[in-house]
Design a protein around this motif. Sequence first.
Motif, mmCIF file in Angstrom:
data_model
loop_
_atom_site.group_PDB
_atom_site.id
_atom_site.type_symbol
_atom_site.label_atom_id
_atom_site.label_comp_id
_atom_site.label_asym_id
_atom_site.label_seq_id
_atom_site.Cartn_x
_atom_site.Cartn_y
_atom_site.Cartn_z
ATOM 1 N N MET A 161 37.473 28.999 43.801
ATOM 2 C CA MET A 161 38.565 29.937 43.784
ATOM 3 C C MET A 161 38.620 30.714 42.471
ATOM 4 S SD MET A 161 40.384 30.097 46.485
ATOM 5 C CE MET A 161 41.033 29.282 47.877
ATOM 6 N N GLY A 162 38.128 30.128 41.401
ATOM 7 C CA GLY A 162 38.142 30.811 40.115
ATOM 8 C C GLY A 162 37.250 32.036 40.099
ATOM 9 N N VAL A 163 36.130 31.959 40.821
ATOM 10 C CA VAL A 163 35.203 33.086 40.882
ATOM 11 C C VAL A 163 35.846 34.257 41.635
ATOM 12 C CG1 VAL A 163 32.963 33.842 41.744
ATOM 13 C CG2 VAL A 163 33.212 31.562 40.753
ATOM 14 N N LEU A 164 36.566 33.952 42.702
ATOM 15 C CA LEU A 164 37.234 34.993 43.484
ATOM 16 C C LEU A 164 38.289 35.711 42.643
ATOM 17 C CD1 LEU A 164 37.662 36.425 46.184
ATOM 18 C CD2 LEU A 164 39.253 34.606 46.791
ATOM 19 N N ARG A 165 39.011 34.958 41.834
ATOM 20 C CA ARG A 165 40.032 35.566 40.965
ATOM 21 C C ARG A 165 39.387 36.482 39.933
ATOM 22 N NH1 ARG A 165 45.305 34.980 40.085
ATOM 23 N NH2 ARG A 165 46.135 35.401 38.021
ATOM 24 N N ILE A 166 38.264 36.080 39.380
ATOM 25 C CA ILE A 166 37.566 36.911 38.395
ATOM 26 C C ILE A 166 37.052 38.185 39.046
ATOM 27 C CG2 ILE A 166 35.526 37.033 36.913
ATOM 28 C CD1 ILE A 166 35.981 34.044 36.326
ATOM 29 N N VAL A 167 36.509 38.078 40.255
ATOM 30 C CA VAL A 167 36.018 39.256 40.973
ATOM 31 C C VAL A 167 37.177 40.205 41.273
ATOM 32 C CG1 VAL A 167 35.005 40.040 43.148
ATOM 33 C CG2 VAL A 167 34.006 38.105 41.940
ATOM 34 N N LEU A 168 38.315 39.674 41.705
ATOM 35 C CA LEU A 168 39.478 40.510 41.988
ATOM 36 C C LEU A 168 40.007 41.181 40.718
ATOM 37 C CD1 LEU A 168 41.477 38.407 44.612
ATOM 38 C CD2 LEU A 168 40.162 40.488 44.992
ATOM 39 N N GLN A 169 39.964 40.479 39.597
ATOM 40 C CA GLN A 169 40.415 41.074 38.340
ATOM 41 C C GLN A 169 39.480 42.196 37.894
ATOM 42 O OE1 GLN A 169 40.699 37.629 35.812
ATOM 43 N NE2 GLN A 169 42.873 37.344 36.266
ATOM 44 N N ILE A 170 38.191 42.029 38.111
ATOM 45 C CA ILE A 170 37.234 43.087 37.764
ATOM 46 C C ILE A 170 37.474 44.316 38.640
ATOM 47 C CG2 ILE A 170 34.792 43.726 37.830
ATOM 48 C CD1 ILE A 170 34.189 40.807 36.963
ATOM 49 N N ILE A 171 37.687 44.100 39.944
ATOM 50 C CA ILE A 171 37.992 45.211 40.845
ATOM 51 C C ILE A 171 39.299 45.885 40.431
ATOM 52 C CG2 ILE A 171 38.602 45.800 43.238
ATOM 53 C CD1 ILE A 171 36.677 43.563 44.108
ATOM 54 N N PHE A 172 40.275 45.093 40.017
ATOM 55 C CA PHE A 172 41.565 45.615 39.568
ATOM 56 C C PHE A 172 41.399 46.516 38.345
ATOM 57 C CE2 PHE A 172 45.698 45.029 37.357
ATOM 58 C CZ PHE A 172 46.521 45.520 38.344
ATOM 59 N N VAL A 173 40.592 46.107 37.402
ATOM 60 C CA VAL A 173 40.355 46.912 36.196
ATOM 61 C C VAL A 173 39.629 48.205 36.549
ATOM 62 C CG1 VAL A 173 39.112 46.972 34.001
ATOM 63 C CG2 VAL A 173 40.421 44.956 34.620
ATOM 64 N N VAL A 174 38.658 48.130 37.438
ATOM 65 C CA VAL A 174 37.926 49.328 37.859
ATOM 66 C C VAL A 174 38.872 50.309 38.552
ATOM 67 C CG1 VAL A 174 36.122 50.180 39.416
ATOM 68 C CG2 VAL A 174 35.694 48.184 37.978
ATOM 69 N N ILE A 175 39.756 49.802 39.406
ATOM 70 C CA ILE A 175 40.737 50.661 40.078
ATOM 71 C C ILE A 175 41.679 51.282 39.060
ATOM 72 C CG2 ILE A 175 42.748 50.633 41.607
ATOM 73 C CD1 ILE A 175 41.233 48.785 43.446
ATOM 74 N N CYS A 176 42.102 50.517 38.064
ATOM 75 C CA CYS A 176 42.990 51.051 37.032
ATOM 76 C C CYS A 176 42.333 52.208 36.281
ATOM 77 C CB CYS A 176 43.369 49.965 36.033
ATOM 78 S SG CYS A 176 44.452 48.709 36.698
ATOM 79 N N ILE A 177 41.089 52.047 35.912
ATOM 80 C CA ILE A 177 40.375 53.098 35.183
ATOM 81 C C ILE A 177 40.175 54.325 36.076
ATOM 82 C CG2 ILE A 177 38.176 53.683 34.086
ATOM 83 C CD1 ILE A 177 38.073 50.723 33.145
ATOM 84 N N ALA A 178 39.771 54.091 37.322
ATOM 85 C CA ALA A 178 39.554 55.211 38.250
ATOM 86 C C ALA A 178 40.855 55.954 38.526
ATOM 87 C CB ALA A 178 38.954 54.695 39.559
ATOM 88 N N LEU A 179 41.949 55.227 38.667
ATOM 89 C CA LEU A 179 43.243 55.850 38.916
ATOM 90 C C LEU A 179 43.681 56.695 37.732
ATOM 91 C CD1 LEU A 179 45.342 55.877 41.162
ATOM 92 C CD2 LEU A 179 46.394 53.893 40.134
ATOM 93 N N THR A 180 43.450 56.210 36.535
ATOM 94 C CA THR A 180 43.790 56.973 35.338
ATOM 95 C C THR A 180 42.981 58.263 35.256
ATOM 96 O OG1 THR A 180 44.305 54.910 34.171
ATOM 97 C CG2 THR A 180 43.928 56.867 32.827
ATOM 98 N N VAL A 181 41.692 58.177 35.523
ATOM 99 C CA VAL A 181 40.826 59.356 35.463
ATOM 100 C C VAL A 181 41.227 60.367 36.531
ATOM 101 C CG1 VAL A 181 38.454 60.145 35.801
ATOM 102 C CG2 VAL A 181 38.906 58.137 34.398
ATOM 103 N N LEU A 182 41.511 59.897 37.739
ATOM 104 C CA LEU A 182 41.873 60.806 38.826
ATOM 105 C C LEU A 182 43.202 61.512 38.562
ATOM 106 C CD1 LEU A 182 40.794 58.871 42.016
ATOM 107 C CD2 LEU A 182 39.896 61.022 41.172
ATOM 108 N N VAL A 183 44.165 60.804 37.996
ATOM 109 C CA VAL A 183 45.447 61.432 37.696
ATOM 110 C C VAL A 183 45.274 62.499 36.619
ATOM 111 C CG1 VAL A 183 47.717 61.013 36.670
ATOM 112 C CG2 VAL A 183 46.872 59.519 38.476
ATOM 113 N N LEU A 184 44.435 62.231 35.638
ATOM 114 C CA LEU A 184 44.202 63.216 34.583
ATOM 115 C C LEU A 184 43.414 64.424 35.078
ATOM 116 C CD1 LEU A 184 43.443 60.881 31.558
ATOM 117 C CD2 LEU A 184 45.492 62.240 31.967
ATOM 118 N N MET A 185 42.619 64.274 36.128
ATOM 119 C CA MET A 185 41.832 65.380 36.667
ATOM 120 C C MET A 185 42.667 66.331 37.519
ATOM 121 S SD MET A 185 38.289 63.497 37.748
ATOM 122 C CE MET A 185 37.758 64.872 38.734
ATOM 123 N N GLN A 186 43.810 65.872 38.006
ATOM 124 C CA GLN A 186 44.610 66.693 38.909
ATOM 125 C C GLN A 186 45.356 67.781 38.156
ATOM 126 O OE1 GLN A 186 47.106 64.342 41.416
ATOM 127 N NE2 GLN A 186 45.440 63.002 42.024
#
Length: 79
Positions: free
Chosen positions: A1-26
């Motif tokens: 279960m620890g590996v799944l949490r780490i994978v979800l946290q990595i996806i969460f960080v990637v989404i955060c960065i992508a969301l920030t970039v997309l908002v700034l591009m608009q």
Amino acid sequence: MGVLRIVLQIIFVVICIALTVLVLMQEGKSAGLGAISGAAETYWGKNKGRSMEGKLVKITKYLAIGFMALAIILNLNVF
């Protein structure tokens, strides 16, 4: 279960960065006085969903939904 949490946290960080970039591009939503007289109803205003700006808005909505879902899942302390 620890590996799944780490994978979800990595996806969460990637989404955060992508969301920030997309908002700034608009573009800003301030249409000025042209929106009062109806000048915003041009060809580009009617087909905004097909333009690059429309695609950015759609992608931003989906990423925001994913961001909220992952934030709730990661906060459940199940993993």
